[in-house]
Scaffold this active site. Structure first.
Site, mmCIF file in Angstrom:
data_model
loop_
_atom_site.group_PDB
_atom_site.id
_atom_site.type_symbol
_atom_site.label_atom_id
_atom_site.label_comp_id
_atom_site.label_asym_id
_atom_site.label_seq_id
_atom_site.Cartn_x
_atom_site.Cartn_y
_atom_site.Cartn_z
ATOM 1 N N ARG A 1 138.947 33.720 -93.640
ATOM 2 C CA ARG A 1 138.499 35.345 -92.741
ATOM 3 C C ARG A 1 139.633 35.396 -91.843
ATOM 4 N NH1 ARG A 1 132.827 32.993 -92.391
ATOM 5 N NH2 ARG A 1 133.134 32.914 -89.895
ATOM 6 N N ARG B 1 149.750 37.153 -89.314
ATOM 7 C CA ARG B 1 150.613 38.412 -89.432
ATOM 8 C C ARG B 1 152.301 38.122 -88.929
ATOM 9 N NH1 ARG B 1 146.155 41.455 -86.793
ATOM 10 N NH2 ARG B 1 144.824 42.006 -88.433
ATOM 11 N N ARG C 1 124.442 25.575 -87.882
ATOM 12 C CA ARG C 1 124.984 25.426 -86.434
ATOM 13 C C ARG C 1 124.136 26.311 -85.588
ATOM 14 N NH1 ARG C 1 127.562 20.724 -85.468
ATOM 15 N NH2 ARG C 1 128.881 21.631 -83.927
ATOM 16 N N ARG D 1 134.578 29.048 -76.720
ATOM 17 C CA ARG D 1 135.295 30.384 -76.417
ATOM 18 C C ARG D 1 134.325 30.755 -75.070
ATOM 19 N NH1 ARG D 1 133.467 34.277 -81.431
ATOM 20 N NH2 ARG D 1 131.142 33.984 -81.323
ATOM 21 N N GLU E 1 130.758 29.335 -74.649
ATOM 22 C CA GLU E 1 129.776 29.154 -75.769
ATOM 23 C C GLU E 1 130.081 27.674 -76.366
ATOM 24 O OE1 GLU E 1 130.127 32.610 -78.205
ATOM 25 O OE2 GLU E 1 130.134 31.311 -80.055
ATOM 26 N N TYR F 1 126.760 33.610 -94.278
ATOM 27 C CA TYR F 1 127.183 34.411 -93.241
ATOM 28 C C TYR F 1 127.596 35.843 -93.606
ATOM 29 C CZ TYR F 1 129.932 35.905 -89.136
ATOM 30 O OH TYR F 1 130.223 36.557 -88.201
ATOM 31 N N ASP G 1 128.549 39.728 -92.097
ATOM 32 C CA ASP G 1 128.935 40.628 -91.067
ATOM 33 C C ASP G 1 127.952 41.665 -90.818
ATOM 34 O OD1 ASP G 1 131.093 39.579 -89.572
ATOM 35 O OD2 ASP G 1 132.497 40.180 -91.051
HETATM 36 P P1 FAD Z 1 118.858 38.640 -87.876
HETATM 37 O O1 FAD Z 1 119.727 39.610 -87.060
HETATM 38 O O2 FAD Z 1 119.095 37.198 -87.585
HETATM 39 O O3 FAD Z 1 117.384 38.838 -87.978
HETATM 40 C C1 FAD Z 1 116.203 38.240 -88.620
HETATM 41 C C2 FAD Z 1 115.110 38.483 -87.463
HETATM 42 O O4 FAD Z 1 114.154 38.208 -88.273
HETATM 43 C C3 FAD Z 1 115.172 37.822 -86.130
HETATM 44 O O5 FAD Z 1 114.984 38.861 -85.030
HETATM 45 C C4 FAD Z 1 113.993 36.829 -86.183
HETATM 46 O O6 FAD Z 1 113.249 36.825 -84.934
HETATM 47 C C5 FAD Z 1 113.201 37.377 -87.215
HETATM 48 N N1 FAD Z 1 112.215 36.468 -87.892
HETATM 49 C C6 FAD Z 1 112.524 35.228 -88.452
HETATM 50 N N2 FAD Z 1 111.525 34.680 -88.973
HETATM 51 C C7 FAD Z 1 110.450 35.339 -88.730
HETATM 52 C C8 FAD Z 1 109.091 35.325 -89.112
HETATM 53 N N3 FAD Z 1 108.560 34.211 -89.509
HETATM 54 N N4 FAD Z 1 108.229 36.484 -88.423
HETATM 55 C C9 FAD Z 1 108.907 37.204 -87.789
HETATM 56 N N5 FAD Z 1 110.237 37.541 -87.625
HETATM 57 C C10 FAD Z 1 111.005 36.570 -87.871
HETATM 58 N N6 FAD Z 1 128.835 40.601 -87.253
HETATM 59 C C11 FAD Z 1 129.648 41.457 -87.276
HETATM 60 O O7 FAD Z 1 129.793 42.404 -87.995
HETATM 61 N N7 FAD Z 1 130.493 41.416 -86.303
HETATM 62 C C12 FAD Z 1 130.585 40.448 -85.122
HETATM 63 O O8 FAD Z 1 131.553 40.292 -84.464
HETATM 64 C C13 FAD Z 1 129.600 39.387 -85.310
HETATM 65 N N8 FAD Z 1 129.529 38.272 -84.377
HETATM 66 C C14 FAD Z 1 128.697 37.614 -84.594
HETATM 67 C C15 FAD Z 1 128.668 36.387 -83.626
HETATM 68 C C16 FAD Z 1 127.932 35.397 -83.936
HETATM 69 C C17 FAD Z 1 127.716 34.194 -82.946
HETATM 70 C C18 FAD Z 1 127.298 35.326 -85.048
HETATM 71 C C19 FAD Z 1 125.909 34.304 -85.251
HETATM 72 C C20 FAD Z 1 127.098 36.399 -85.947
HETATM 73 C C21 FAD Z 1 127.683 37.267 -85.788
HETATM 74 N N9 FAD Z 1 127.810 38.310 -86.753
HETATM 75 C C22 FAD Z 1 128.699 39.489 -86.426
HETATM 76 C C23 FAD Z 1 126.667 38.679 -87.744
HETATM 77 C C24 FAD Z 1 125.467 39.404 -87.362
HETATM 78 O O9 FAD Z 1 124.784 38.567 -86.423
HETATM 79 C C25 FAD Z 1 124.387 39.445 -88.609
HETATM 80 O O10 FAD Z 1 125.218 40.305 -89.200
HETATM 81 C C26 FAD Z 1 123.052 40.135 -88.299
HETATM 82 O O11 FAD Z 1 122.578 39.655 -87.294
HETATM 83 C C27 FAD Z 1 122.280 40.176 -89.651
HETATM 84 O O12 FAD Z 1 121.071 40.732 -89.507
HETATM 85 P P2 FAD Z 1 119.639 39.978 -90.080
HETATM 86 O O13 FAD Z 1 118.643 41.272 -89.933
HETATM 87 O O14 FAD Z 1 119.959 39.835 -91.495
HETATM 88 O O15 FAD Z 1 119.504 38.800 -89.275
HETATM 89 N N1 UDP Z 2 138.900 29.424 -86.004
HETATM 90 C C1 UDP Z 2 139.923 28.760 -85.311
HETATM 91 N N2 UDP Z 2 140.196 29.027 -84.199
HETATM 92 C C2 UDP Z 2 140.285 29.912 -83.464
HETATM 93 C C3 UDP Z 2 139.383 30.945 -84.103
HETATM 94 C C4 UDP Z 2 138.711 30.472 -85.388
HETATM 95 O O1 UDP Z 2 140.084 27.281 -85.979
HETATM 96 O O2 UDP Z 2 140.532 30.290 -82.433
HETATM 97 C C5 UDP Z 2 138.194 29.122 -87.234
HETATM 98 C C6 UDP Z 2 136.853 28.542 -87.150
HETATM 99 O O3 UDP Z 2 136.697 27.304 -87.951
HETATM 100 C C7 UDP Z 2 135.990 29.793 -87.260
HETATM 101 C C8 UDP Z 2 136.826 30.321 -88.428
HETATM 102 O O4 UDP Z 2 138.114 30.294 -87.964
HETATM 103 O O5 UDP Z 2 134.690 29.264 -87.644
HETATM 104 C C9 UDP Z 2 136.413 31.842 -88.605
HETATM 105 O O6 UDP Z 2 136.725 32.404 -87.252
HETATM 106 P P1 UDP Z 2 136.014 33.634 -86.900
HETATM 107 O O7 UDP Z 2 136.614 34.215 -85.498
HETATM 108 O O8 UDP Z 2 136.132 34.764 -88.018
HETATM 109 O O9 UDP Z 2 134.540 33.167 -86.364
HETATM 110 P P2 UDP Z 2 133.304 34.095 -86.014
HETATM 111 O O10 UDP Z 2 133.313 35.226 -85.437
HETATM 112 O O11 UDP Z 2 132.324 33.901 -87.200
HETATM 113 O O12 UDP Z 2 132.958 32.855 -84.865
#
Ligand code: FAD
Ligand code: UDP
Length: 381
Positions: free
Chosen positions: A171, A175, A247, A277, A298, A346, A348
């Protein structure tokens, strides 16, 4: 038809909207007190900064239809994600680019020179990298791997990078120029009023009823003509095959007067620093003015039964368990499993929305042709 969405994140909201527009009645359940799932944003009470409550979210995509879709419901402000990393008391540019290389090795290499320099450090005996560690050694060599990836990855995933699949590192780009945009995609931005307002806009349709603070129970499945379930796949089956590994994250909030770190996301590569971070939320809204600042440290750890699942681990053991849950799902009538939790991947945001649009269209096609909608429109494995 009376349809049910479990989850008011992007998956439930987008599928719900598409089916509501096709004249179906849609009820959306969410166990939480809010919509938008893990993309939920709210104004911090003390600083009034728009805060990404479940971790930093930057919208980026190459998918024109998805970009147009989200722009229907919110104005997007230009935003380019530029991440820094602090390693051994120095700040470097990410993703690894010409600036990082020249900073780290105290050189002034031009692109071709840097390519040759890193090429000489890279381990070319690794033909088909099997692990995260091999992938990193093959592409950037030991010095950069140990500084930027080894400690961070150990903290993020709780295991040695040699035990993790190579796909996690794929991912991240390397560069040989000064482009420090974290993403490759054509479109990138931030919804002007946050993700919650964007999802509320998607849900704003007369055929949609949202029930917050209401967990969906499996026994309710029969009340609907079809259920789209974006909750945890193992949870739907009461964890009968065991718990799929995730996690989880802990966020330690602190307030700073002024500008704490000068950027939205600062990674910490050293294993001795316990957090991965720090996010300083006001930098996600550079068009707003705030003197006070709210930041989240975090921390990543294993997800327990009462924690919020964030990153699916998907190691061999989990994949075998996933296969068993998939069998159960496929023999369950009237339910389609969607989204990051329902398919244990996972995803996006843009991929989540793309898949949600495809699920809704696929479902409508099944209705027309009389086919039974499948448990998964995208196979989780
Ligand atoms: P979710 O957002 O998890 O929604 C699921 C919902 O279901 C929740 O609100 C939960 O409460 C509900 N639920 C579960 N079980 C039940 C139940 N039994 N009854 C009623 N409700 C229930 N994507 C990006 O494009 N850019 C980013 O920068 C990015 N950063 C991220 C950073 C982190 C730390 C994480 C973990 C993810 C990140 N993502 C990012 C991914 C993004 O969060 C997901 O793409 C998105 O949340 C997926 O949406 P979803 O609706 O599938 O799931
Ligand atoms: N990663 C790392 N160092 C960094 C940033 C990312 O080793 O400074 C690794 C880490 O294992 C992470 C993966 O690269 O899970 C993907 O990074 P990304 O920034 O896409 O993570 P996310 O947005 O999913 O937290």
């Amino acid at each position: 038809m009376k349809l049910c969405m479990v989850g008011a994140g992007f998956s439930g909201a987008v599928i719900g909207r598409e089916l509501a527009e096709a004249a179906h009645q849609v009820v959306i359940y969410d166990a939480r007190h809010h919509v938008a799932g893990n993309c939920y944003t709210e104004r911090d009470e003390e600083t009034h900064v728009m805060t990404h409550v479940y971790g930093p979210h930057i919208f980026h995509t190459d998918d024109v239809e998805v970009w147009d879709y989200v722009n229907r419901f919110s104005t997007f402000k230009p935003f380019t994600n530029r991440v820094k990393s602090t390693v051994d008391g120095r700040v470097y540019s990410l993703p690894v680019n010409l600036h990082t290389i020249n900073q780290f090795f105290s050189t002034a290499l031009r692109p071709d020179e840097a390519r040759a320099f890193i090429g000489a450090k890279a381990d070319d005996s690794i033909k088909e990298p099997a692990s995260f560690e091999e992938q990193a050694l093959k592409f950037v060599g030991r010095d950069l791997y140990e500084a930027f990836f080894k400690g961070y990855t150990q903290k993020q995933w709780g295991c040695h990078p040699a035990a993790l699949p190579a796909s996690i590192l794929k991912r991240l780009p390397v560069r040989f120029n000064y482009n420090d945009n974290y993403f490759f995609h054509r479109f990138q931005g931030m919804p002007e009023h946050g993700y919650t307002a964007l999802v509320e806009g998607i849900l704003d349709h007369p055929n949609i009823e949202v029930r917050l603070n209401t967990p969906f129970q499996r026994a309710m499945t029969g009340d609907y003509d079809h259920v789209f379930y974006s909750g945890p796949l193992d949870g739907y089956f009461d964890y009968s095959e065991g718990r799929l590994g995730y996690r989880t994250l802990d966020f330690e909030r602190f307030i700073h007067d002024g500008d704490y770190q000068g950027c939205a996301v600062m990674n910490y590569g050293d294993e001795s620093v316990p957090f991965t971070r720090i996010t300083e939320h006001k930098h996600f809204s550079p068009w707003e003015q705030h003197h006070g600042s709210v930041c989240y440290r975090e921390y990543s750890r294993a997800c327990g039964p009462h924690d919020i699942p964030y990153y699916p681990i998907r190691m061999l053991d989990e994949k075998m368990m996933l296969a068993r849950y998939m069998e159960k799902a496929k023999s369950t009538d009237g339910v389609t499993f969607v989204g990051r939790l329902g398919t244990y991947r996972y995803l996006d945001m843009d991929v989540t929305i793309r898949e949600a649009l495809d699920v809704a269209r696929g479902f409508l096609c099944c209705r027309e042709s009389g086919d039974t909608p499948p448990a998964f429109f995208t196979e989780p494995m």
